[in-house]
Design an enzyme around this catalytic site. Structure first.
Site, short mmCIF file in Angstrom:
data_model
loop_
_atom_site.label_atom_id
_atom_site.label_comp_id
_atom_site.label_asym_id
_atom_site.label_seq_id
_atom_site.Cartn_x
_atom_site.Cartn_y
_atom_site.Cartn_z
N HIS A 466 74.63 42.32 29.16
CA HIS A 466 73.95 43.61 29.11
C HIS A 466 74.48 44.59 28.07
CE1 HIS A 466 71.49 46.41 31.98
NE2 HIS A 466 71.15 46.56 30.72
N TYR A 582 67.71 55.34 41.20
CA TYR A 582 67.85 55.16 39.75
C TYR A 582 66.63 54.41 39.23
CZ TYR A 582 70.16 53.69 35.34
OH TYR A 582 70.52 53.48 34.03
N THR A 595 69.12 54.13 27.09
CA THR A 595 68.45 54.42 28.36
C THR A 595 68.82 55.80 28.88
OG1 THR A 595 70.23 53.43 29.69
CG2 THR A 595 68.41 51.98 29.03
#
Length: 778
Positions: A466, A582, A595
Site C-alpha cells: 500500500h 472512514y 487520499t
C-alpha cells in the site's frame, strides 16, 4: 545448467598453452539488444520529457514563434522594442560573426525567451484555472455561467492533447485549511458519537488548542505548504505506512479479484501467459505515456512506481527498478527467475505460457529452508529487517533476494482452486478473498509492489503493497490487464494462448538459497505470527444484484451516499450506536495528491437513522434522508478539494512531535478508532468493458482487512447499472463483529432505503448471488 551459460558473455580457462577464451555469441547478442532496447526507452522518455516540459505549448510552437519574429523583422519593424539589439550588442562571439548572422542569432534567442515566457504564463494561468473547484458543488445537470466560462478557458489553455504526465506541472498545490475551520468541522463530525458531557469536554479541549498551541503548529505547516508541493504526502507515506512495524499482510496490503462469473481458460499456465504479457504491454504504454490521463488534470506520478518496486524492511523504504526484464515466480516452495524478453523482444503469450508450464512441471524440490521463506515478509517488520541484514546481505542469498526485489513483479502459481464454485458458492467466494489477502502466509511476497496469483483452475487475482500507491492506481492496471487478456489476446479452441513457441528459449532459472538453522527458526516464528493473524480474519464477499446505481439514480440520490447511509443503518442495527466512519476520497486534483478521509457518520445521517428506527413517518424519514445524502455529498466534495479534516490534523500532530510538545486534543483525535473503514473502488476505464452485452466480464472488485480489532472493513464497487459488490472483513476474536451477519444487515438496509424512497417498490423473490459460474473461452 544451460541457463547459467547464458548469464555470461564469455568464459576463459588458463592452460599450459595460454588462455583459452570462449565467447558466447548468444550472450553477446543479448547484451547488444538489451542495450539497444535501453537506449530506445531513454530516447522515448527524453522526447516525452520535452513534450511534457513545454506543455501546454508544443515543441513545434517554438519554430512558429521564431518564424513570426523573423518575419516581422523582415518588414523592418521591431517586435522586441529594442531587446534584440541589446542581445546583439552583448553576444560573446559577435566579432567572429557577420552583422546579418548576429541579428539572426539575436532574433532566435529573443524568440526562445519569448516562447518560454509564453509557456510560463500559460502554465500559470492553467494552474490558477485548475484551482477553481466550485463546479463540483453545483447541482448535477445545471452548470453556472462561471463554470461554463471556466470550461472554455481550460480548453483554451490546455492546448493540444495531453500526455499522461502533461498536467503535473500545472496542478495546484494542496491548500492548507484555516485551523479554525478544521477544528469546527471536526467537532461537528464527532457530535453524533458523544453524549453532552463528552462533547463539552472535547469542545473545551479544541478551543484551548485552537487559541494556543494550534496557531504555533499551523505556522510551521504554512511554511511547509509554501515550500513543498504537497504538505501531506511525504509525512503520510513515511509515518502511516513506512514506519509501521506490524505485518503488512492483512493490516496494510489489499487485493483485487478476477471476473466473478467467467473464467476465460481453465489452464493455469495459459491464463498466466496472457495476463503477464498484458502487464508488460501496460508498462510499455506507460513508458511511452500513451495511457490517457484518468481524468482531467489529475495527479499521476504514482503510476511511475507500478512495476519493479519492492518495500525494503528496516527503516522501511520503497525502491523501484523500472526496466526489469524478468519476473519472480513462486511454485511449491521454489523461487524462479523468468525472463520475459528474448533477443530484445517481449515474449509472446504462448511463449510465456510455455515457460510457466516448465516451472509447473519442474520436479526439483525446495532447497533447505526455502519453502516457507516468504513468511518473513508476512510477519513483523523488525524480525524481517534483522534477518535480512544478517542472512541475506551477501553471497547466494543476497543474489537471490535481489532477483526477487528487482523483478518487475511477483507471481505465485497456486495449487488451490478458487472462485465462485461448488455446492456453496458464497463460502467459496469468501475463501477466494482470504486466499488473495493472505494465502498460506508464505506463498506471497508481500513486500513487492504487487503480486499476481494464478490458481490451478485458471482464476487469478492480485495482492498489492500500500505505501507506494492507492487502490485506484493499481485497479487501473488491473482493469487494463483483464480486458486485454480476454478481449484482445484471447485463447485458442483448446484454451491455450495464441502464437508460436521458440523452443530454444532458456529454461527459467531456479533461485538458490543457503538458509542456516537460525534463519529457519526466524522464518517459523514469522509464519506463526502471520498464521495467527490470517486465521483471525473473518471475510464475507457477495454480489448484490437486486438493484444497482441505475435504480438509485432514478430516485435522484448519489449511489455512493445511498450506500454510505445504508452502512450507517446496518451498523446502528448491529450495535445500537454510531461509530467513527472512514471513507477514502482521492485528492488527485492537486500535485502529489493521495487520499483524504470523508467522515461519513454525520449529524444528518444519524438523525435519519434514529428517525427510521424510531418508526417516524415516511415523509419525515425521506426528508431526513435527503438531508443526509446532500451532507455526505458535500463532505466528499470538500475532501476532494482539500478542505478535509484528518490529513490537516495528522500533519499538526507530526509537527507537535517534531517540536516535542504535547497536545491532549491532537492525541485524543489521533487515537480514535475507525470501527467502520470503507472504500469504493470505481471502474475507471468503462470503455474497456461492455456492461450491457457482457455484464459478467467485469472484476468483482477488491478488499482489505479490518482497521480496528473491533470494527469492520467494507470495500464496495458499483458495476454497471444493476450490481454492487461488497467485501466485508472483521476479526473472529471480537465477539461483537461477524462479517456474514453484517453482510445480511447491509442487504436489508439497502432494501429498506429503496423501499423508503420508492414506496411501490416490491422486494424481489430471490437473489442471484449464488449464480453458478460460466466458463467461457474468447
Amino acid at each position: 545448467m544451460a541457463e547459467a551459460h547464458q548469464a555470461v558473455a564469455f568464459q576463459f580457462t588458463v592452460t599450459p598453452e595460454g588462455i583459452d577464451l570462449q565467447l558466447s555469441h548468444q550472450a553477446l547478442t543479448e547484451i547488444y539488444l538489451s542495450g539497444v532496447r535501453s537506449w530506445k526507452k531513454k530516447i522515448i522518455r527524453l522526447k516525452n520529457s520535452v513534450i511534457t516540459g513545454v506543455y501546454p505549448a508544443s515543441p513545434s510552437s517554438w519554430l512558429f514563434v521564431v518564424i513570426a519574429i523573423l518575419a516581422t523583422m523582415y518588414t523592418r519593424s521591431d517586435p522586441s522594442m529594442g531587446l534584440i539589439a541589446k542581445i546583439q550588442e552583448h553576444l560573446p562571439v559577435s566579432q567572429s560573426m557577420s552583422t546579418q548572422c548576429q541579428a539572426l542569432v539575436s532574433a532566435v534567442l529573443f524568440s526562445t525567451m519569448l516562447w518560454l515566457l509564453l509557456i510560463f504564463t500559460m502554465r500559470l494561468c492553467l494552474k490558477q484555472l485548475l484551482s477553481y473547484h466550485r463546479w463540483m458543488f453545483e447541482q448535477h445537470g445545471k452548470m453556472s455561467n462561471t463554470t461554463k466560462v471556466w470550461v472554455a478557458l481550460v480548453r483554451i489553455f490546455s492546448g493540444r492533447k495531453p500526455l499522461l504526465y502533461s498536467y503535473q506541472g500545472s496542478l495546484p498545490n494542496l491548500p492548507l485549511p484555516p485551523i479554525k475551520d478544521t477544528v469546527k468541522r471536526y467537532l461537528e463530525s464527532v457530535r453524533p458519537l458523544m453524549d453532552d458531557t463528552e462533547y463539552e469536554r472535547m469542545n473545551n479541549l479544541a478551543a484551548e488548542f485552537e487559541s494556543s498551541l494550534g496557531n504555533r503548529l499551523q505556522w510551521y505547516l504554512k511554511l511547509k505548504a509554501l515550500w513543498a508541493a504537497n504538505y501531506v504526502s511525504d509525512w503520510w507515506e513515511e509515518y502511516v505506512y513506512l514506519r509501521g512495524r506490524s505485518p503488512l499482510m492483512v493490516n496494510s496490503n489489499y487485493y483485487g479479484m478476477d471476473f466473478l462469473y467467467v473464467t476465460p481458460t481453465p489452464i493455469q499456465a495459459a491464463r498466466a501467459g496472457n495476463s503477464i504479457y498484458a502487464f508488460f504491454l501496460y508498462r510499455r504504454k506507460l513508458n511511452k505515456e500513451e495511457i490517457k490521463p484518468v481524468s482531467l488534470a489529475t495527479s499521476q506520478p504514482q503510476l511511475l512506481n507500478i512495476h519493479g518496486g519492492s518495500r525494503i524492511p528496516g527503516i522501511d523504504s520503497v525502491q523501484h527498478w523500472q526496466d526489469s526484464d524478468y519476473i519472480a515466480v513462486y511454485h511449491r516452495g521454489r523461487y524462479f527467475r523468468l525472463r520475459v524478453y528474448q533477443a530484445g523482444r517481449l515474449l509472446c503469450p504462448r511463449e510465456i505460457e510455455f515457460q510457466i508450464q516448465r516451472i509447473l512441471d519442474d520436479p526439483a524440490p525446495p532447497s533447505k529452508g526455502e519453502a516457507n521463506l516468504g513468511a518473513l515478509t508476512a510477519g513483523d517488520r523488525i524480525p524481517w529487517a534483522k534477518a535480512r541484514t544478517k542472512y541475506f546481505s551477501s553471497g547466494v542469498n543476497k543474489r537471490s533476494l535481489d532477483c526477487i526485489e528487482k523483478a518487475a513483479f511477483f507471481v505465485t502459481l497456486d495449487d488451490d482452486e478458487q472462485g465462485m464454485m461448488g455446492d456453496d458458492p458464497a463460502a467459496s467466494l469468501d475463501c477466494y478473498a482470504k486466499s488473495l489477502l493472505h494465502g498460506k502466509c508464505y506463498d506471497r511476497w508481500f513486500d513487492k509492489s504487487f503480486s499476481v496469483v494464478y490458481f490451478k483452475n485458471g482464476k487469478n487475482g492480485i495482492n498489492a503493497e500500500h505505501s507506494w500507491a492507492d487502490a485506484p492506481v493499481l485497479s487501473h492496471l488491473w482493469e487494463y490487464t483483464l480486458a486485454t487478456d480476454c478481449f484482445q489476446l484471447g485463447y485458442n479452441a483448446e484454451g491455450h494462448c495464441k502464437g508460436e513457441v521458440d523452443s530454444s528459449l532458456p529454461r527459467p532459472q531456479k533461485l538458490n538459497w543457503e538458509i542456516p538453522p537460525e534463519c529457519e527458526e526466524q522464518i517459523s516464528q514469522s509464519l506463526a505470527v502471520a498464521q495467527a493473524l490470517a486465521d483471525d480474519v473473518d471475510f464475507h464477499v457477495f454480489a448484490f444484484r437486486d438493484f444497482g446505481k441505475g435504480k438509485v439514480k432514478r430516485c435522484r440520490v448519489s449511489p455512493d451516499a445511498f450506500i454510505q447511509i445504508a452502512l450507517q443503518l446496518a451498523y446502528f442495527r448491529s450495535r445500537r450506536t454510531f461509530c467513527l466512519t472512514y471513507e477514502s476520497s482521492m485528492t488527485r486534483l492537486f500535485r502529489e495528491g493521495r487520499t483524504e478521509t470523508v467522515r461519513s457518520c454525520s449529524n444528518e445521517s444519524s438523525a435519519f437513522v434514529r428517525a427510521l428506527e424510531g418508526g417516524e413517518q415516511s415523509r419525515l424519514c425521506r426528508r431526513l434522508f435527503r438531508a443526509a445524502s446532500e451532507k455526505h455529498q458535500n463532505l466528499y466534495r470538500m475532501a476532494m478539494t482539500g478542505a478535509g479534516i484528518d490529513r490537516h490534523l495528522f500533519c499538526l500532530y507530526v509537527v507537535s512531535k517534531y517540536l516535542g510538545v504535547e497536545s491532549l486534543f491532537l492525541k485524543e483525535v489521533l487515537a480514535e478508532p475507525w470501527r467502520l473503514s470503507t472504500s469504493q473502488t470505481p471502474i475507471q476505464q468503462m470503455e474497456l468493458f461492455d456492461m450491457v452485452n457482457h455484464p459478467e466480464y467485469v472484476s468483482c472488485g477488491g478488499g482489505f482487512g479490518p482497521v480496528a480489532d473491533d470494527g469492520y472493513g467494507v470495500s464496495y464497487s458499483i458495476l454497471g447499472e444493476n450490481v454492487i459488490n461488497f467485501h466485508i472483513s472483521c476479526k473472529h476474536s471480537c465477539p461483537d463483529t461477524d462479517a456474514h451477519k453484517f453482510g445480511a444487515l447491509i442487504r436489508k438496509a439497502l432494501h429498506d432505503l429503496m423501499q423508503l424512497l420508492s414506496p411501490n417498490h416490491k422486494e424481489p423473490n430471490k437473489t442471484e448471488e449464488s449464480r453458478p459460474e460460466v466458463k467461457k473461452d474468447l
